[in-house]
Design an enzyme around this catalytic site. Sequence first.
Site, short mmCIF file in Angstrom:
data_model
loop_
_atom_site.label_atom_id
_atom_site.label_comp_id
_atom_site.label_asym_id
_atom_site.label_seq_id
_atom_site.Cartn_x
_atom_site.Cartn_y
_atom_site.Cartn_z
N GLU A 32 0.65 -2.00 0.19
CA GLU A 32 0.03 0.02 0.15
C GLU A 32 0.74 1.16 -0.33
O GLU A 32 1.47 1.42 0.22
CB GLU A 32 -0.74 -0.14 1.18
CG GLU A 32 -2.41 0.21 1.00
CD GLU A 32 -3.02 -0.52 0.01
OE1 GLU A 32 -3.15 -0.18 -1.04
OE2 GLU A 32 -3.54 -2.01 0.55
N SER A 66 -27.83 3.58 -16.87
CA SER A 66 -27.47 3.21 -16.26
C SER A 66 -27.87 1.94 -15.11
O SER A 66 -28.96 2.78 -14.82
CB SER A 66 -26.32 4.16 -14.94
OG SER A 66 -26.42 3.24 -13.03
N GLY A 120 -17.13 3.64 -4.56
CA GLY A 120 -16.39 4.28 -3.56
C GLY A 120 -16.11 3.49 -2.45
O GLY A 120 -16.00 3.88 -1.16
N GLY A 122 -13.26 1.78 -2.12
CA GLY A 122 -11.51 1.00 -2.44
C GLY A 122 -11.46 -0.31 -2.84
O GLY A 122 -10.75 -1.02 -2.56
N LEU A 123 -12.85 -0.95 -3.65
CA LEU A 123 -12.39 -1.85 -4.52
C LEU A 123 -12.14 -1.45 -5.83
O LEU A 123 -12.31 -2.41 -7.39
CB LEU A 123 -13.99 -2.78 -3.90
CG LEU A 123 -13.71 -3.38 -2.45
CD1 LEU A 123 -14.60 -4.12 -2.62
CD2 LEU A 123 -12.75 -3.73 -1.98
N GLU A 158 -8.68 8.40 -16.35
CA GLU A 158 -8.59 8.50 -15.22
C GLU A 158 -8.10 9.47 -14.50
O GLU A 158 -8.45 10.69 -14.10
CB GLU A 158 -8.76 7.35 -14.02
CG GLU A 158 -9.04 7.49 -12.77
CD GLU A 158 -10.30 6.01 -11.88
OE1 GLU A 158 -10.07 5.28 -12.50
OE2 GLU A 158 -9.75 7.07 -10.73
N ASP A 170 -5.11 -0.36 -10.21
CA ASP A 170 -6.01 -1.00 -10.58
C ASP A 170 -7.05 -1.25 -11.97
O ASP A 170 -7.34 -2.66 -11.84
CB ASP A 170 -7.36 0.10 -9.75
CG ASP A 170 -7.25 0.38 -8.42
OD1 ASP A 170 -5.83 0.06 -7.93
OD2 ASP A 170 -7.54 1.74 -7.73
N TYR A 220 -3.33 12.54 0.80
CA TYR A 220 -3.18 11.53 -0.05
C TYR A 220 -1.71 12.75 -0.88
O TYR A 220 -0.10 11.49 -1.19
CB TYR A 220 -4.11 10.74 -1.37
CG TYR A 220 -2.76 10.06 -2.94
CD1 TYR A 220 -2.77 8.74 -2.56
CD2 TYR A 220 -2.47 10.77 -3.90
CE1 TYR A 220 -2.42 8.61 -3.57
CE2 TYR A 220 -2.09 10.47 -4.59
CZ TYR A 220 -2.08 8.99 -4.52
OH TYR A 220 -1.46 7.71 -5.68
P1 ADP Z 1 -14.20 3.52 -6.12
O1 ADP Z 1 -13.00 3.23 -7.60
O2 ADP Z 1 -13.08 2.86 -5.15
O3 ADP Z 1 -15.33 2.63 -6.22
P2 ADP Z 1 -14.49 5.80 -7.55
O4 ADP Z 1 -15.17 7.03 -6.32
O5 ADP Z 1 -12.58 6.38 -7.74
O6 ADP Z 1 -14.37 4.56 -6.32
O7 ADP Z 1 -15.29 5.70 -8.49
C1 ADP Z 1 -16.74 5.33 -7.88
C2 ADP Z 1 -17.38 5.70 -9.38
O8 ADP Z 1 -17.03 5.36 -10.51
C3 ADP Z 1 -18.84 6.20 -8.89
O9 ADP Z 1 -19.70 7.45 -7.96
C4 ADP Z 1 -19.76 6.04 -10.32
O10 ADP Z 1 -19.53 7.61 -10.80
C5 ADP Z 1 -18.10 5.36 -10.97
N1 ADP Z 1 -19.47 4.07 -10.70
C6 ADP Z 1 -19.10 2.76 -10.31
N2 ADP Z 1 -19.61 1.67 -10.26
C7 ADP Z 1 -20.72 1.87 -11.48
C8 ADP Z 1 -21.43 1.37 -11.94
N3 ADP Z 1 -22.05 0.50 -11.27
N4 ADP Z 1 -22.59 2.21 -12.56
C9 ADP Z 1 -22.56 3.53 -13.41
N5 ADP Z 1 -21.01 4.35 -12.70
C10 ADP Z 1 -20.45 3.36 -11.92
MG MG Z 2 -11.72 4.61 -8.19
#
Ligand code: ADP
Ligand code: MG
Length: 385
Positions: A32, A66, A120, A122-123, A158, A170, A220
């Site tokens: 990490e 979506s 959101g 962290g996965l 990204e 990732d 960070y």
């Molecule tokens: P993490 O990558 O840790 O899950 P992030 O903030 O980087 O968190 O990314 C989350 C964002 O990715 C969500 O707010 C959304 O905009 C997008 N996202 C993730 N999963 C989906 C989904 N199933 N459908 C649409 N958008 C998604």
């Molecule tokens: Mg992310």
Amino acid sequence: MSRSLKSLFSKKFGGEPDCIVRAPGRVNLIGEHTDYNDGFVFPIAIDRDIRIAARRRRDEEVHLHSVNFETDTVFPVDALEKDPQHPWADYPKGVMAELTKAGHTLSGWDAVIYGNVPLGAGLSSSAAFEVASAYTLSLINEIPFDSVQMALLCQRAENRFVGVQCGIMDQFISALGKKDHALLIDCRNLSYRYVPLDSGQVSVVVCNSGVQRGLVDSEYNTRRRQCEEGVQLLSEAIPGIKALRDVSLEDFETHQRLLPEIVRKRCRHVVAENQRVLDAVHALENGDVEKMGRLMDASHASLRDDFEVSRDELDLLVDLAHASEGVLGARLTGAGFGGCTVNLVQCDAVEAFVRQITEAYRKKTGLSLETYVCAIAPGVGELEG
Ligand code: ADP
Ligand code: MG
């Protein structure tokens, strides 16, 4: 879900999709805050993913639906802009922008998108979405999919379009994951190695603390600066180093007095963590899961005490895990300040562990714990039917 995604597609757009693609989320077993120090990470792809049912259009319009957000958006292929009404669409847009920049001509497309990677937490649902988008667009537009190049392209999407300065881990694991294997990635040169993880013996259990990763951006950036400062100061004594990756534990011990205390602690974490990743790979290759667990414990202690990116709820989850039988190791995973812990648990102890930690966490915090017993999934690919 692939069947119901297909029927959702038919309902929305009529007819059948050309393809259904899935790309997994991930959890990092160890390593990490090493990625941006040119070091090593050791993630697995998990059986939670983003799925896209898609079909090429004859025009230059993109129609996305979506399922998670129960909403639609329409935009032209050649005018990709961020849309505050539909921030989720920034991920496929970012990928489209990078593919276009790379010289590819994209057609319009229709798609229905569904994911069960928690958002959101962290996965890395975001990387899963980018990699699924890149694979879908490659199929629809007949672009060859080179996994490493596509992972890099998704990272650029990204970084540039979405505006998050993530490392390469990732997207890399989502594109290159392999069933029942963890993936050692050298973040300096992107060389990698698959390491089998016997899923009949141990399980990877993720615990989602339910606390959002507050502070994460500013802290960070501060950590990154402190690591850079460490490299600069250490390079006076160890010529030629470019990143903390180049500093051995012995060199660090010898020269650490050159560093102010905070910077010293930050650097100690990174230098030791890199070594722990290599030791973890060695342990797993030798079937020594107990050793792997101890390294995960040491990683957490280091993130808590030296890198200082933990928080009470995560420390509590790690302590509760240690009090539970059959848990070999536990640590926070991801950037820190919230999100998840990852636990290495003997298979026959998983059920009791999940029950006990959920109950104990609720008692201590009043929060309900989400747990995911993860199977190690393959990287991005097309689903049949
Ligand atoms: P993490 O990558 O840790 O899950 P992030 O903030 O980087 O968190 O990314 C989350 C964002 O990715 C969500 O707010 C959304 O905009 C997008 N996202 C993730 N999963 C989906 C989904 N199933 N459908 C649409 N958008 C998604
Ligand atoms: Mg992310």
